[in-house]
Write an enzyme that holds these catalytic residues in place. Sequence first.
Site, PDB file in Angstrom:
ATOM      1  N   TRP A 146       6.611 -36.028  33.238  1.00  0.00           N
ATOM      2  CA  TRP A 146       6.294 -35.237  32.046  1.00  0.00           C
ATOM      3  C   TRP A 146       4.913 -35.554  31.504  1.00  0.00           C
ATOM      4  CZ3 TRP A 146       8.451 -30.848  31.511  1.00  0.00           C
ATOM      5  CH2 TRP A 146       9.726 -30.651  32.048  1.00  0.00           C
ATOM      6  N   ASP A 166       5.399 -36.845  22.916  1.00  0.00           N
ATOM      7  CA  ASP A 166       6.443 -35.932  23.395  1.00  0.00           C
ATOM      8  C   ASP A 166       7.783 -36.661  23.296  1.00  0.00           C
ATOM      9  OD1 ASP A 166       8.274 -34.410  24.725  1.00  0.00           O
ATOM     10  OD2 ASP A 166       7.155 -34.288  26.607  1.00  0.00           O
ATOM     11  N   LYS A 198      17.875 -31.555  24.189  1.00  0.00           N
ATOM     12  CA  LYS A 198      18.427 -32.860  24.541  1.00  0.00           C
ATOM     13  C   LYS A 198      19.199 -33.441  23.349  1.00  0.00           C
ATOM     14  CE  LYS A 198      14.643 -32.667  27.599  1.00  0.00           C
ATOM     15  NZ  LYS A 198      15.234 -32.640  28.869  1.00  0.00           N
TER      16      LYS A 198
END
Lengths: 360, 360
Positions: free
Chosen positions: B102, B172, B196
């Site tokens: 990511w 993030d 999530k």
Amino acid sequence: MSRAFNFCAGPATLPETVLEQARDEMLDWRGTGMSVMEMSHRSDEFVQIAEAAENDLRELAGVSDDYAVLFMQGGASSQFATIPLNLLGSKASADYVNTGIWSKKAIAEAKRYGDVNVAASSEDSGFTTVPDQASWHTRADAAYLHYTPNETIGGLEYDFIPDSGKVPLVADMSSTMLSRPVDISKFGLIYAGAQKNIGPSGLVVVIIRKDLLGMARKETPTMMNYQVIADNGSMYNTPATYSWYLAGLVFKWLKAQGGVKAMGEINYRKAKKLYDFIDTNDFYANPIAPRFRSWMNIPFTLADDGLNGEFLKGANACGLLNLKGHRSVGGMRASIYNAMPEAGVDALIRYMAEFAKERG
Amino acid sequence: MSRAFNFCAGPATLPETVLEQARDEMLDWRGTGMSVMEMSHRSDEFVQIAEAAENDLRELAGVSDDYAVLFMQGGASSQFATIPLNLLGSKASADYVNTGIWSKKAIAEAKRYGDVNVAASSEDSGFTTVPDQASWHTRADAAYLHYTPNETIGGLEYDFIPDSGKVPLVADMSSTMLSRPVDISKFGLIYAGAQKNIGPSGLVVVIIRKDLLGMARKETPTMMNYQVIADNGSMYNTPATYSWYLAGLVFKWLKAQGGVKAMGEINYRKAKKLYDFIDTNDFYANPIAPRFRSWMNIPFTLADDGLNGEFLKGANACGLLNLKGHRSVGGMRASIYNAMPEAGVDALIRYMAEFAKERG
């Protein structure tokens, strides 16, 4: 309260059977032990849901393999930038037709990325008509011609598809998508925010002719690049899975109603009833040129603006919700998308008649 | 099947009581006669839902009035472009730390908008550790310092907040948001894809220090301009209303669990149990440096890769779903976000122990 008749312009009413199915499947989709919103977007189950939705949409709208169907995030407003970023390519400019507030917003955003030629405008008339196409100043070298087939706020709807020659035709169908048959092959790109005729907000469906892919400008955010989204089956990142699922349920419902042809007949009837009533009752008025009156969004005014509050209060009390007109227009607006039952229109007309009789 | 234990990395399992409430309110939210997904985003009802969600999030995460809280569309991947477009301002470059897939995606997208300095990377170690901050080559004139506190795919989590001095720190937090207490005041901007720990996919929460608003580049799409979104209370266009509502239900649930402090204790216990089991059983292994093991995403390998299929099949059969590791890493991965009950971790450990005993 039991289910109300909700005339909201969007987010808008959804078919009751769709909501019932979503309710029943909320904790356990078909024995998987999961809600759809808990599923991996790459799971067999969700891919099956996603593909069924795309296939049903293709069947309903008559979308050939010459087109990619994208399920993107962000709504029509984000497409206002996505379109010039992707379609201007090496061309200097694009043509836009201005027929209302949504056209204007699309134009304002496009101007930030290139030269925009407003080929025609009905602003002088207060957006009560569509300019005759013979008067449009379109350009043969435009990257595309953009128009808004239905203006949600003004209640103005084209009764023709503009002839753009070889220039790709681009249409914001947010509030008219799937409400009547349309020849998709005449378009280069169609986009529609879901929250009117398709599903919940946060999803925008884009139908793009495949030869228009691959022209995105260098600075286009990856998530706005049609080619990337198409190449990845709208799963370059995690898509709005639950909204996609709900859209799929709406498409199944539409098919069960007989598809867009049957829907168009019902929608025509619903709209005609309401306009006929407005036209024959001195207390109410609609300003739009009859030929261009929207089948989906019907604004109307009361003879006395001072009664607006009372009208709305009374409507609410009998379960006729969200009739207040857009703040930029005033008066009332009844949005009667696919999912608004004809009984809702009948109930509205009854209420309007009673109100006019008592207070008019 | 009754409800399974779903270890998917995202979209991920949601609290059962949240889904039950959503189910019960699907056709009629509190006597309004409408589903939340049918409500105007500008209605009193929805504004109340939206504000409650923001207030609960502020309370849970300890977000002061120095920060704006934005409910945007598009997920973390769209933020990868939104951040440089908004925060580079007049600065030449930004610093990024690379600790996994990511991070790399964020870096790749940012490079399209400016000079990116990779201040540190643990790629040489296979992303099994976080580089010591003393070794980072950060720059005092960077527009911001970006890092990924928890790498969802690798299962690597920082156990410290980097000191970025006067440079705004950008994180993030998609897979760690609200999973344990964090001092928000150390950050310039935090973003988190909802799917999530917050709600359904298609929503991304952005917490931005207000002095960082208003620096967007000219070419920033309006829908990506933090200032515009903040000025309009995340309702410049129609937001993802239903996802926002569900996020609000999750926030209420979190508060009922005792907030992020209590959640952090449960999450620590859940993760420790699973790592302890993996470390003491020769059949399983986790490659991450113990100090940086994620509390949320726990990858593990079997001693014999050839048994992966059988392991997954057996797990599915007892309602332990989505344990397959990311395609780029292989093996298994158990994502145990806030909504994964401790009983799910216990059931997984029991299954792993039996499988190792029978097949190891």
